[in-house]
Design an enzyme around this catalytic site. Sequence first.
Site, PDB file in Angstrom:
ATOM      1  N   LYS A  14       0.855  -1.209   0.000  1.00  0.00           N
ATOM      2  CA  LYS A  14       0.000   0.000   0.000  1.00  0.00           C
ATOM      3  C   LYS A  14       0.876   1.239   0.000  1.00  0.00           C
ATOM      4  O   LYS A  14       2.061   1.192   0.353  1.00  0.00           O
ATOM      5  CB  LYS A  14      -0.925   0.013   1.222  1.00  0.00           C
ATOM      6  CG  LYS A  14      -0.212  -0.064   2.598  1.00  0.00           C
ATOM      7  CD  LYS A  14       0.311   1.239   3.161  1.00  0.00           C
ATOM      8  CE  LYS A  14       1.094   1.062   4.456  1.00  0.00           C
ATOM      9  NZ  LYS A  14       1.865   2.239   4.854  1.00  0.00           N
ATOM     10  N   GLY A 110       7.741   1.933   4.323  1.00  0.00           N
ATOM     11  CA  GLY A 110       6.458   2.648   4.348  1.00  0.00           C
ATOM     12  C   GLY A 110       5.433   2.094   3.382  1.00  0.00           C
ATOM     13  O   GLY A 110       4.388   2.712   3.153  1.00  0.00           O
ATOM     14  N   GLY A 112       4.183  -1.045   3.760  1.00  0.00           N
ATOM     15  CA  GLY A 112       3.402  -2.081   4.453  1.00  0.00           C
ATOM     16  C   GLY A 112       3.727  -3.484   3.975  1.00  0.00           C
ATOM     17  O   GLY A 112       2.850  -4.358   3.998  1.00  0.00           O
ATOM     18  N   GLY A 113       4.962  -3.730   3.573  1.00  0.00           N
ATOM     19  CA  GLY A 113       5.328  -5.058   3.046  1.00  0.00           C
ATOM     20  C   GLY A 113       5.110  -6.163   4.064  1.00  0.00           C
ATOM     21  O   GLY A 113       4.438  -7.163   3.778  1.00  0.00           O
ATOM     22  N   GLY A 114       5.653  -5.990   5.261  1.00  0.00           N
ATOM     23  CA  GLY A 114       5.497  -7.004   6.313  1.00  0.00           C
ATOM     24  C   GLY A 114       4.026  -7.166   6.692  1.00  0.00           C
ATOM     25  O   GLY A 114       3.548  -8.282   6.917  1.00  0.00           O
ATOM     26  N   SER A 115       3.303  -6.036   6.727  1.00  0.00           N
ATOM     27  CA  SER A 115       1.874  -6.080   7.068  1.00  0.00           C
ATOM     28  C   SER A 115       1.082  -6.796   5.969  1.00  0.00           C
ATOM     29  O   SER A 115       0.137  -7.533   6.254  1.00  0.00           O
ATOM     30  CB  SER A 115       1.330  -4.659   7.239  1.00  0.00           C
ATOM     31  OG  SER A 115       2.049  -3.982   8.243  1.00  0.00           O
ATOM     32  N   ALA A 116       1.468  -6.571   4.706  1.00  0.00           N
ATOM     33  CA  ALA A 116       0.798  -7.259   3.592  1.00  0.00           C
ATOM     34  C   ALA A 116       1.032  -8.764   3.683  1.00  0.00           C
ATOM     35  O   ALA A 116       0.125  -9.572   3.421  1.00  0.00           O
ATOM     36  CB  ALA A 116       1.318  -6.721   2.260  1.00  0.00           C
ATOM     37  N   ASP A 148      -1.457  -1.592  10.228  1.00  0.00           N
ATOM     38  CA  ASP A 148      -1.785  -1.553   8.800  1.00  0.00           C
ATOM     39  C   ASP A 148      -2.409  -2.861   8.304  1.00  0.00           C
ATOM     40  O   ASP A 148      -2.903  -2.925   7.174  1.00  0.00           O
ATOM     41  CB  ASP A 148      -0.514  -1.318   7.960  1.00  0.00           C
ATOM     42  CG  ASP A 148       0.053   0.074   8.150  1.00  0.00           C
ATOM     43  OD1 ASP A 148      -0.679   0.955   8.643  1.00  0.00           O
ATOM     44  OD2 ASP A 148       1.224   0.277   7.793  1.00  0.00           O
TER      45      ASP A 148
HETATM   46  O1  C5P Z   1       1.138  -1.204  14.666  1.00  0.00           O
HETATM   47  P1  C5P Z   1       2.564  -1.361  14.280  1.00  0.00           P
HETATM   48  O2  C5P Z   1       3.213  -2.515  15.023  1.00  0.00           O
HETATM   49  O3  C5P Z   1       2.799  -1.421  12.834  1.00  0.00           O
HETATM   50  O4  C5P Z   1       3.281  -0.050  14.789  1.00  0.00           O
HETATM   51  C1  C5P Z   1       4.670   0.039  14.961  1.00  0.00           C
HETATM   52  C2  C5P Z   1       4.957   1.182  15.911  1.00  0.00           C
HETATM   53  O5  C5P Z   1       4.589   2.421  15.310  1.00  0.00           O
HETATM   54  C3  C5P Z   1       4.129   1.113  17.176  1.00  0.00           C
HETATM   55  O6  C5P Z   1       4.794   0.380  18.180  1.00  0.00           O
HETATM   56  C4  C5P Z   1       3.997   2.558  17.572  1.00  0.00           C
HETATM   57  O7  C5P Z   1       5.182   2.981  18.239  1.00  0.00           O
HETATM   58  C5  C5P Z   1       3.964   3.287  16.230  1.00  0.00           C
HETATM   59  N1  C5P Z   1       2.579   3.583  15.789  1.00  0.00           N
HETATM   60  C6  C5P Z   1       1.887   4.622  16.411  1.00  0.00           C
HETATM   61  N2  C5P Z   1       0.609   4.910  16.007  1.00  0.00           N
HETATM   62  C7  C5P Z   1       0.024   4.215  15.002  1.00  0.00           C
HETATM   63  C8  C5P Z   1       0.728   3.168  14.360  1.00  0.00           C
HETATM   64  C9  C5P Z   1       2.003   2.892  14.775  1.00  0.00           C
HETATM   65  O8  C5P Z   1       2.397   5.284  17.326  1.00  0.00           O
HETATM   66  N3  C5P Z   1      -1.219   4.520  14.640  1.00  0.00           N
END
Ligand code: C5P
Length: 294
Positions: A14, A110, A112-116, A148
Amino acid sequence: MSAPAVVRESCRAKINLFLDVVGKRKDGYHELVTVFHEIELADDLEARLVPGRPGEVTIEVLGRCGSDGAPVPVDDRNLAVRAAKVLLREAGSSASIALRLVKRVPAGSGLGGGSADAAGALRAVNRLLGLGASLDALERLALDVGSDVPFLVRGGTAVGRGRGEILERIDGVPKMPFGLLHPSFAISTAEAYAAVVPPYGEGEGVDAVVAALVAGDARRLGVACRNALEVPAARVEPRLAAALAAARGACGPVVHMSGSGSTLFVPDVFADIRTEFTAAQKLCRDFRGFTLWC
Ligand code: C5P
């Protein structure tokens, strides 16, 4: 009907066409208003049942490493492994699963590769075990893996609020080409968010992005896109400021950052083919480490 012995999923990445940070929560996450847009760049995931310990998930990763050359993890830090385990646990399944991932989307970029990959793993394990979980149910589980991941279960285009999991789908968006400019360094999402300082935004400008998308107006989109993480991410990674300056010097102000970086995108890459091609050529010449995807 018996469940298949092997399933394959395309794990599409994404870009965030808009991202505003509108607050910070007590749990440390930030409240967002963002526009997610699925792109064609994708990893390929294969899942099969194997003999092994109950609930065990292994992964073999082929292809590209992280943006900074770091290898993609093959343990529980890998989001596809984590997602598969979340679903096995939720389903009370004692299956053992082997994943095979062909990686194309650079990590820490940025996109979202791992999330995808995690979203693909949820869909794959659901089919592999014939669990019959709905996409809504997979989206709910997805938030345990990352902010994501819920969007990437279905993909498409959506406005995301909350951590990004409160999704309002935008239908009828015409297909549009995007140029992706990917510097050869990664940016940690956690570090970029940690560098965000108040005052927070109010999500202003999101409607203009949605309107430009629905109209299929790439020029307007180029003007409307905005990312509040650009300044904090550049504080964490000073090379980002240089990359943005080089890209904007070549392509103009229509260059934007996706997510917490480091990938930059250009919405109107084919609007004026001659100018854009020259700009892209100049960019590749001037700034080693950029690759151009369309
Ligand atoms: O959710 P994800 O594990 O991808 O997020 C990684 C880090 O990015 C979180 O630990 C947090 O520090 C930060 N984050 C945030 N607010 C979001 C998404 C991510 O602060 N909405």
